[in-house]
Scaffold this motif. Structure first.
Motif, PDB file in Angstrom:
ATOM      1  N   ARG A   1       6.273 -35.122  56.919  1.00  0.00           N
ATOM      2  CA  ARG A   1       6.984 -33.870  56.713  1.00  0.00           C
ATOM      3  C   ARG A   1       8.164 -33.961  55.686  1.00  0.00           C
ATOM      4  NH1 ARG A   1       9.827 -29.466  57.060  1.00  0.00           N
ATOM      5  NH2 ARG A   1       8.823 -27.436  56.977  1.00  0.00           N
ATOM      6  N   ASP A   2       9.159 -34.702  56.275  1.00  0.00           N
ATOM      7  CA  ASP A   2      10.288 -35.090  55.552  1.00  0.00           C
ATOM      8  C   ASP A   2      10.444 -36.040  54.534  1.00  0.00           C
ATOM      9  OD1 ASP A   2      11.365 -32.870  57.186  1.00  0.00           O
ATOM     10  OD2 ASP A   2      12.001 -33.981  58.926  1.00  0.00           O
ATOM     11  N   ASP A   3       9.319 -36.789  54.336  1.00  0.00           N
ATOM     12  CA  ASP A   3       9.176 -37.652  53.266  1.00  0.00           C
ATOM     13  C   ASP A   3       9.886 -37.282  51.917  1.00  0.00           C
ATOM     14  OD1 ASP A   3       8.484 -39.685  51.182  1.00  0.00           O
ATOM     15  OD2 ASP A   3       6.909 -40.409  52.641  1.00  0.00           O
ATOM     16  N   ILE A   4      10.763 -38.054  51.519  1.00  0.00           N
ATOM     17  CA  ILE A   4      11.408 -37.247  50.112  1.00  0.00           C
ATOM     18  C   ILE A   4      10.408 -37.358  49.094  1.00  0.00           C
ATOM     19  CG2 ILE A   4      12.040 -39.777  49.306  1.00  0.00           C
ATOM     20  CD1 ILE A   4      14.267 -36.498  49.181  1.00  0.00           C
ATOM     21  N   ALA A   5       9.341 -38.162  48.993  1.00  0.00           N
ATOM     22  CA  ALA A   5       8.260 -37.929  47.995  1.00  0.00           C
ATOM     23  C   ALA A   5       7.839 -36.649  47.862  1.00  0.00           C
ATOM     24  CB  ALA A   5       7.344 -39.102  48.292  1.00  0.00           C
ATOM     25  N   ASN A   6       7.568 -35.928  48.986  1.00  0.00           N
ATOM     26  CA  ASN A   6       7.268 -34.609  48.933  1.00  0.00           C
ATOM     27  C   ASN A   6       7.944 -33.529  48.362  1.00  0.00           C
ATOM     28  OD1 ASN A   6       4.890 -35.096  50.729  1.00  0.00           O
ATOM     29  ND2 ASN A   6       6.496 -35.146  52.350  1.00  0.00           N
ATOM     30  N   PHE A   7       9.149 -33.701  47.960  1.00  0.00           N
ATOM     31  CA  PHE A   7      10.287 -32.974  47.356  1.00  0.00           C
ATOM     32  C   PHE A   7       9.630 -32.905  45.926  1.00  0.00           C
ATOM     33  CE2 PHE A   7      11.894 -33.318  51.182  1.00  0.00           C
ATOM     34  CZ  PHE A   7      13.089 -32.444  51.318  1.00  0.00           C
ATOM     35  N   THR A   8       9.049 -33.661  45.206  1.00  0.00           N
ATOM     36  CA  THR A   8       8.692 -33.787  43.756  1.00  0.00           C
ATOM     37  C   THR A   8       7.551 -32.548  43.673  1.00  0.00           C
ATOM     38  OG1 THR A   8       6.401 -35.203  44.138  1.00  0.00           O
ATOM     39  CG2 THR A   8       8.531 -36.351  43.453  1.00  0.00           C
ATOM     40  N   ASN A   9       6.962 -32.201  44.515  1.00  0.00           N
ATOM     41  CA  ASN A   9       6.326 -30.764  44.637  1.00  0.00           C
ATOM     42  C   ASN A   9       6.696 -29.644  45.487  1.00  0.00           C
ATOM     43  OD1 ASN A   9       4.408 -33.156  43.559  1.00  0.00           O
ATOM     44  ND2 ASN A   9       3.022 -31.577  43.487  1.00  0.00           N
ATOM     45  N   ARG A  10       7.784 -29.719  45.769  1.00  0.00           N
ATOM     46  CA  ARG A  10       8.526 -28.733  46.386  1.00  0.00           C
ATOM     47  C   ARG A  10       9.204 -27.680  45.479  1.00  0.00           C
ATOM     48  NH1 ARG A  10      10.420 -30.808  52.311  1.00  0.00           N
ATOM     49  NH2 ARG A  10       8.345 -31.447  52.865  1.00  0.00           N
ATOM     50  N   ALA A  11       9.034 -26.349  45.678  1.00  0.00           N
ATOM     51  CA  ALA A  11       9.482 -24.986  45.041  1.00  0.00           C
ATOM     52  C   ALA A  11       9.911 -24.016  45.778  1.00  0.00           C
ATOM     53  CB  ALA A  11       8.136 -24.751  44.105  1.00  0.00           C
ATOM     54  N   PRO A  12      10.718 -23.164  45.223  1.00  0.00           N
ATOM     55  CA  PRO A  12      11.182 -22.016  45.995  1.00  0.00           C
ATOM     56  C   PRO A  12      10.123 -21.270  46.819  1.00  0.00           C
ATOM     57  CG  PRO A  12      12.361 -22.109  43.987  1.00  0.00           C
ATOM     58  CD  PRO A  12      11.174 -23.227  44.021  1.00  0.00           C
ATOM     59  N   TYR A  13       9.063 -21.246  46.226  1.00  0.00           N
ATOM     60  CA  TYR A  13       7.979 -20.140  46.732  1.00  0.00           C
ATOM     61  C   TYR A  13       6.513 -20.934  46.385  1.00  0.00           C
ATOM     62  CZ  TYR A  13      11.382 -16.557  46.324  1.00  0.00           C
ATOM     63  OH  TYR A  13      12.529 -15.777  46.352  1.00  0.00           O
ATOM     64  N   PRO A  14       5.505 -20.728  47.213  1.00  0.00           N
ATOM     65  CA  PRO A  14       4.322 -21.269  46.809  1.00  0.00           C
ATOM     66  C   PRO A  14       3.760 -20.726  45.246  1.00  0.00           C
ATOM     67  CG  PRO A  14       4.028 -20.091  49.044  1.00  0.00           C
ATOM     68  CD  PRO A  14       5.492 -19.880  48.353  1.00  0.00           C
ATOM     69  N   ILE A  15       3.400 -21.789  44.375  1.00  0.00           N
ATOM     70  CA  ILE A  15       3.095 -21.657  43.311  1.00  0.00           C
ATOM     71  C   ILE A  15       1.544 -22.214  43.125  1.00  0.00           C
ATOM     72  CG2 ILE A  15       3.656 -22.353  40.989  1.00  0.00           C
ATOM     73  CD1 ILE A  15       6.664 -22.124  41.756  1.00  0.00           C
ATOM     74  N   LEU A  16       0.956 -21.652  42.097  1.00  0.00           N
ATOM     75  CA  LEU A  16      -0.314 -21.905  41.432  1.00  0.00           C
ATOM     76  C   LEU A  16      -0.114 -22.192  40.113  1.00  0.00           C
ATOM     77  CD1 LEU A  16      -2.746 -19.389  43.433  1.00  0.00           C
ATOM     78  CD2 LEU A  16      -2.379 -22.010  44.144  1.00  0.00           C
ATOM     79  N   HIS A  17       0.042 -23.367  39.691  1.00  0.00           N
ATOM     80  CA  HIS A  17       0.460 -23.776  38.327  1.00  0.00           C
ATOM     81  C   HIS A  17      -0.821 -24.040  37.332  1.00  0.00           C
ATOM     82  CE1 HIS A  17       2.822 -26.525  35.352  1.00  0.00           C
ATOM     83  NE2 HIS A  17       2.203 -25.455  34.611  1.00  0.00           N
ATOM     84  N   LEU A  18      -1.260 -23.110  36.487  1.00  0.00           N
ATOM     85  CA  LEU A  18      -2.487 -23.034  35.668  1.00  0.00           C
ATOM     86  C   LEU A  18      -2.224 -23.926  34.403  1.00  0.00           C
ATOM     87  CD1 LEU A  18      -2.833 -20.476  37.677  1.00  0.00           C
ATOM     88  CD2 LEU A  18      -4.767 -19.946  36.105  1.00  0.00           C
ATOM     89  N   LEU A  19      -2.821 -25.039  34.184  1.00  0.00           N
ATOM     90  CA  LEU A  19      -2.511 -25.801  32.881  1.00  0.00           C
ATOM     91  C   LEU A  19      -3.761 -26.098  32.273  1.00  0.00           C
ATOM     92  CD1 LEU A  19      -1.044 -28.380  35.523  1.00  0.00           C
ATOM     93  CD2 LEU A  19       0.440 -28.094  33.586  1.00  0.00           C
ATOM     94  N   ARG A  20      -3.527 -25.919  30.965  1.00  0.00           N
ATOM     95  CA  ARG A  20      -4.642 -26.293  30.139  1.00  0.00           C
ATOM     96  C   ARG A  20      -4.742 -27.630  29.830  1.00  0.00           C
ATOM     97  NH1 ARG A  20      -5.421 -21.973  26.257  1.00  0.00           N
ATOM     98  NH2 ARG A  20      -3.621 -20.220  26.360  1.00  0.00           N
ATOM     99  N   GLU A  21      -6.116 -28.065  30.139  1.00  0.00           N
ATOM    100  CA  GLU A  21      -6.480 -29.712  30.217  1.00  0.00           C
ATOM    101  C   GLU A  21      -6.234 -30.201  28.786  1.00  0.00           C
ATOM    102  OE1 GLU A  21      -9.736 -31.251  32.240  1.00  0.00           O
ATOM    103  OE2 GLU A  21      -9.364 -29.906  34.030  1.00  0.00           O
ATOM    104  N   SER A  22      -6.494 -29.525  27.550  1.00  0.00           N
ATOM    105  CA  SER A  22      -6.064 -30.038  26.120  1.00  0.00           C
ATOM    106  C   SER A  22      -4.593 -30.272  26.273  1.00  0.00           C
ATOM    107  CB  SER A  22      -6.788 -28.942  25.318  1.00  0.00           C
ATOM    108  OG  SER A  22      -6.084 -27.889  25.455  1.00  0.00           O
TER     109      SER A  22
END
Length: 178
Positions: free
Chosen positions: A115-136
Motif C-alpha cells: 500500500r505504501d509503495d512510492i510507485a503507487n503515488f504516480t496514480n494518486r490524486a486528491p479525489y477518485p478520478i476517471l480520466h477519459l482519454l481519446r486514443e487518437s
C-alpha cells in the motif's frame, strides 16, 4: 477543484509524470466535471454522458475529461470495482478503440505492491478520478515522444527520489486550506 488543479500543476505536469499533459492543460482542452453522484447507478449515467460528450466534441475544444468523484468510491477497492463498470460502458457505447480510462485515486495501489509503495503515488490524486482519454490523441502524443515505454520507469525513479515526505510537501499549502 483547486486541489485537482494544484495536483495537475505540481505533480502531473510539474514532475512530468505525464509528458503529454502540459499541452492539453495550457490549451485549456481539459474538461473538469465534478460528479454529484452518491451511488454507482448515478455515476454510471454521468460517466455515459461524459463518454458521449467527449466523442461528439471537437478535440481542439475538449481533448480529455476528468470526471472527479468526491462523494463516493473513497475505498480503493470499490473504485477499482467501478472501473470494471466504466470499462463495460465503453464497450456498450461502441467506443472501444476510441476512448480509454486512466485511473487516479487517493489510495491508488498497483497490483503486487505494498500500500505504501512510492510507485503507487504516480496514480494518486486528491479525489477518485476517471480520466477519459481519446486514443487518437494518445497515439499522436506517443508517436512524438522518444521511448514512451520508459515513462513508467522514469516516474518510479522520480517518486523514489521525491519520497513520501517530498510528495506531501508538494501539496502542504493546499492541504492546509482544506
Amino acid at each position: 477543484m483547486t486541489a485537482i488543479k494544484v495536483w495537475l500543476e505540481r505533480a502531473v505536469i510539474g514532475l512530468n509524470l505525464c509528458p503529454f499533459a502540459k499541452s492539453v492543460y495550457v490549451k485549456n482542452q481539459i474538461r473538469y466535471v465534478v460528479s454529484t453522484s452518491r451511488d454507482t447507478d448515478a455515476l454510471a449515467l454521468e460517466f455515459e454522458k461524459e463518454l458521449q460528450l467527449l466523442k461528439e466534441s471537437d478535440a481542439e475544444e475538449i481533448d480529455t475529461t476528468l470526471l472527479i468523484v468526491p462523494h463516493m468510491l473513497h475505498d480503493f477497492f470499490d473504485y477499482n470495482d467501478f472501473l470494471d463498470v466504466a470499462d463495460m460502458q465503453i464497450d456498450i457505447s461502441g467506443l472501444r478503440g476510441e476512448i480509454q480510462i486512466a485511473s487516479f485515486h487517493p489510495d491508488y495501489q498497483f497490483a503486487d505492491t505494498d500500500r505504501d509503495d512510492i510507485a503507487n503515488f504516480t496514480n494518486r490524486a486528491p479525489y477518485p478520478i476517471l480520466h477519459l482519454l481519446r486514443e487518437s490523441s494518445i497515439d499522436r502524443a506517443v508517436s512524438a515522444f522518444p521511448e514512451p515505454e520508459s515513462i513508467f520507469e522514469k516516474n518510479i525513479a522520480i517518486m523514489e527520489a521525491l519520497g513520501v515526505h517530498g510528495w506531501q510537501q508538494l501539496f502542504s499549502a493546499v492541504n492546509q486550506q482544506k
